[in-house]
Enzyme design. Structure first.
Site, PDB file in Angstrom:
ATOM      1  N   ILE A 135       0.860  -1.179   0.000  1.00 43.10           N
ATOM      2  CA  ILE A 135       0.000   0.000   0.000  1.00 43.10           C
ATOM      3  C   ILE A 135       0.898   1.231   0.000  1.00 43.10           C
ATOM      4  O   ILE A 135       2.069   1.167   0.378  1.00 43.10           O
ATOM      5  CB  ILE A 135      -0.976   0.021   1.202  1.00 43.10           C
ATOM      6  CG1 ILE A 135      -0.237  -0.118   2.535  1.00 43.10           C
ATOM      7  CG2 ILE A 135      -2.015  -1.064   1.060  1.00 43.10           C
ATOM      8  CD1 ILE A 135      -1.154  -0.099   3.739  1.00 43.10           C
ATOM      9  N   ASP A 136       0.367   2.337  -0.457  1.00 40.13           N
ATOM     10  CA  ASP A 136       1.157   3.557  -0.607  1.00 40.13           C
ATOM     11  C   ASP A 136       1.722   4.040   0.730  1.00 40.13           C
ATOM     12  O   ASP A 136       1.151   3.768   1.789  1.00 40.13           O
ATOM     13  CB  ASP A 136       0.302   4.681  -1.209  1.00 40.13           C
ATOM     14  CG  ASP A 136      -0.221   4.348  -2.587  1.00 40.13           C
ATOM     15  OD1 ASP A 136       0.426   3.544  -3.273  1.00 40.13           O
ATOM     16  OD2 ASP A 136      -1.284   4.885  -2.968  1.00 40.13           O
ATOM     17  N   ARG A 137       2.791   4.785   0.653  1.00 39.65           N
ATOM     18  CA  ARG A 137       3.423   5.338   1.854  1.00 39.65           C
ATOM     19  C   ARG A 137       2.427   6.129   2.688  1.00 39.65           C
ATOM     20  O   ARG A 137       2.390   6.011   3.921  1.00 39.65           O
ATOM     21  CB  ARG A 137       4.601   6.236   1.453  1.00 39.65           C
ATOM     22  CG  ARG A 137       5.296   6.899   2.636  1.00 39.65           C
ATOM     23  CD  ARG A 137       6.375   7.845   2.173  1.00 39.65           C
ATOM     24  NE  ARG A 137       5.817   8.965   1.412  1.00 39.65           N
ATOM     25  CZ  ARG A 137       6.548   9.914   0.837  1.00 39.65           C
ATOM     26  NH1 ARG A 137       7.866   9.872   0.916  1.00 39.65           N
ATOM     27  NH2 ARG A 137       5.966  10.900   0.173  1.00 39.65           N
ATOM     28  N   ARG A 236      -7.626   5.684  -5.656  1.00 38.38           N
ATOM     29  CA  ARG A 236      -7.379   7.103  -5.899  1.00 38.38           C
ATOM     30  C   ARG A 236      -7.714   7.482  -7.341  1.00 38.38           C
ATOM     31  O   ARG A 236      -8.352   8.504  -7.610  1.00 38.38           O
ATOM     32  CB  ARG A 236      -5.921   7.428  -5.574  1.00 38.38           C
ATOM     33  CG  ARG A 236      -5.572   7.182  -4.112  1.00 38.38           C
ATOM     34  CD  ARG A 236      -4.077   7.141  -3.876  1.00 38.38           C
ATOM     35  NE  ARG A 236      -3.457   8.434  -4.162  1.00 38.38           N
ATOM     36  CZ  ARG A 236      -2.144   8.627  -4.204  1.00 38.38           C
ATOM     37  NH1 ARG A 236      -1.318   7.606  -3.992  1.00 38.38           N
ATOM     38  NH2 ARG A 236      -1.658   9.823  -4.459  1.00 38.38           N
TER      39      ARG A 236
END
Length: 303
Positions: A135-137, A236
Site C-alpha cells: 500500500i502507498d506510503r 485514488r
C-alpha cells in the site's frame, strides 16, 4: 527453485506486466526472470514485450532467494494477526513498504526482518522478502506478508483470483447522488507522467472498485471501497475519475494538502484471505487511526 503456472485472463497484455502482477513480483524482478529465460509457454522462453493470449498458460520458474542486503531494524509494529505462516500488520501512514531509492531503510521490510528473523518468504528475491502486496506510503492500514514460500505462492494466487479481499475507508470530495456504485475502468501508466496512473481503456489492466457511502458531510463523504483487483493507486484513480478525488490527494485531486493530513485520507481497514495452510477463511480488521477520526470529526462539525 519454485514454479508457478499462471493463466492469462485476457489478450494483449505485456508479459512482464502480467507476470509481475500475477506472481506478486516487482516489474523489474519479472523482467529479470524473462531475460534469464525462466518464463516460458510450451517450453518456449518468452520475451518481456510479448503479449498474452486469453487462456494461455505461462510457467514462471523462480530461483532460490539470495541473501538480502537489508538491515533488520527494531521498528515497532502493530501486529494484527500472526502465526507461523503469515503476519498481518497495521502499517502507519508515512511508512514505506520496501526499500527503494530515497528510502534505503526505516521501511516495513526492515521492521519485518527484525520481527520475524529468517522466517520470511524469499520469493521476491532481494528487495521485498515476504511482501505479497503493498500500500502507498501515505495510506495506512492492513498489509499481509508471507513467512514461507508456500504461503507466498498461495496468497499471490489469491490476489490473482480475487479471493484475497481488501476493504478501505476513505473520505472523498464532492456530494454523492447515489449511495453506492462500481467503477469498472482499466488502469495503466499515465501517458505523460510515469509516476502517475490513469484510466487507460486501450492498454490498461482490468480494475474494479465497489464503493458505498457511509456518512455524508458538507461537500464530502466517508466511503467504503472494496477492491476486486489491486492496481497501483486504484482507489485514488477510480474515485478521481468519477469526480470524487480523495481528500488530501495532491496527485489526483486538489493540489494543496489538507490541514492535518500527510497525504490522502485512505485506510486499509479490512483484509480477508484463505489461510494458506489450513484452507480456512481469515478476516482481520483494524480501527480508523486517530488522524482519520480527527478529520471525520472536523467534517461532522462543519456539516
Amino acid at each position: 527453485m519454485s514454479r508457478q503456472i499462471l493463466t492469462a485472463d485476457r489478450d494483449g497484455e505485456r508479459i512482464d506486466a502480467f507476470v509481475a502482477q500475477s506472481a506478486g513480483l516487482t516489474r523489474s524482478a519479472a523482467q529479470k526472470l524473462l531475460e534469464e529465460g525462466r518464463v516460458t509457454c510450451g517450453d518456449k522462453p518468452l520475451k518481456k514485450n510479448e503479449k498474452t493470449a486469453a487462456g494461455q498458460e505461462i510457467c514462471v520458474d523462480i530461483p532460490e532467494a539470495v541473501e538480502v542486503d537489508i538491515v533488520p531494524q527494531n521498528i515497532p509494529l502493530d501486529v494484527v494477526y500472526e502465526d507461523e505462516h503469515v503476519i498481518v500488520v497495521n502499517k502507519p501512514v508515512g511508512m514505506v513498504v520496501h526499500p527503494a531509492p530515497g528510502h534505503p531503510d526505516g521501511t516495513l521490510v526492515n521492521a519485518l526482518l527484525y520481527h520475524c528473523g529468517t522466517s520470511l518468504s524469499g520469493i521476491n528475491g532481494e528487495l521485498r522478502p515476504g511482501i505479497v502486496h503493498r500500500i502507498d506510503r501515505d495510506t495506512s492500514g492492513l498489509i499481509i506478508a508471507a513467512k514461507n514460500d508456500a504461503a507466498h505462492l498461495s496468497l499471490a494466487a489469491q490476489l490473482q483470483d480475487h479471493t484475497l479481499a481488501r476493504t478501505y475507508a476513505a473520505v472523498a470530495m464532492g456530494g454523492f447522488k447515489e449511495d453506492e456504485g462500481t467503477v469498472n475502468a482499466p488502469i495503466g501508466r499515465h501517458p505523460v507522467d510515469r509516476k502517475k496512473m490513469a484510466i487507460d481503456r486501450k492498454n490498461g489492466r482490468e480494475a474494479v472498485t465497489h464503493w458505498s457511502v457511509q456518512e455524508r458531510y458538507s461537500g464530502y463523504a466517508l466511503i467504503e471501497c472494496r477492491l476486486e483487483t489491486g492496481r497501483t493507486h486504484q482507489i485514488r484513480v477510480h474515485m478521481a475519475s468519477i469526480g470524487h478525488p480523495l481528500l488530501g490527494d495532491v496527485v489526483y485531486g486538489a493540489k494543496k494538502p489538507y490541514p492535518g493530513l500527510a497525504g490522502q485520507c485512505l485506510h486499509a481497514r479490512k483484509l480477508k484471505f484463505v489461510h494458506p495452510a489450513t484452507g480456512q477463511p481469515v478476516e482481520v480488521e483494524c480501527p480508523l487511526p486517530d488522524w482519520f477520526r480527527a478529520v471525520r470529526e472536523k467534517l461532522r462539525k462543519m456539516t
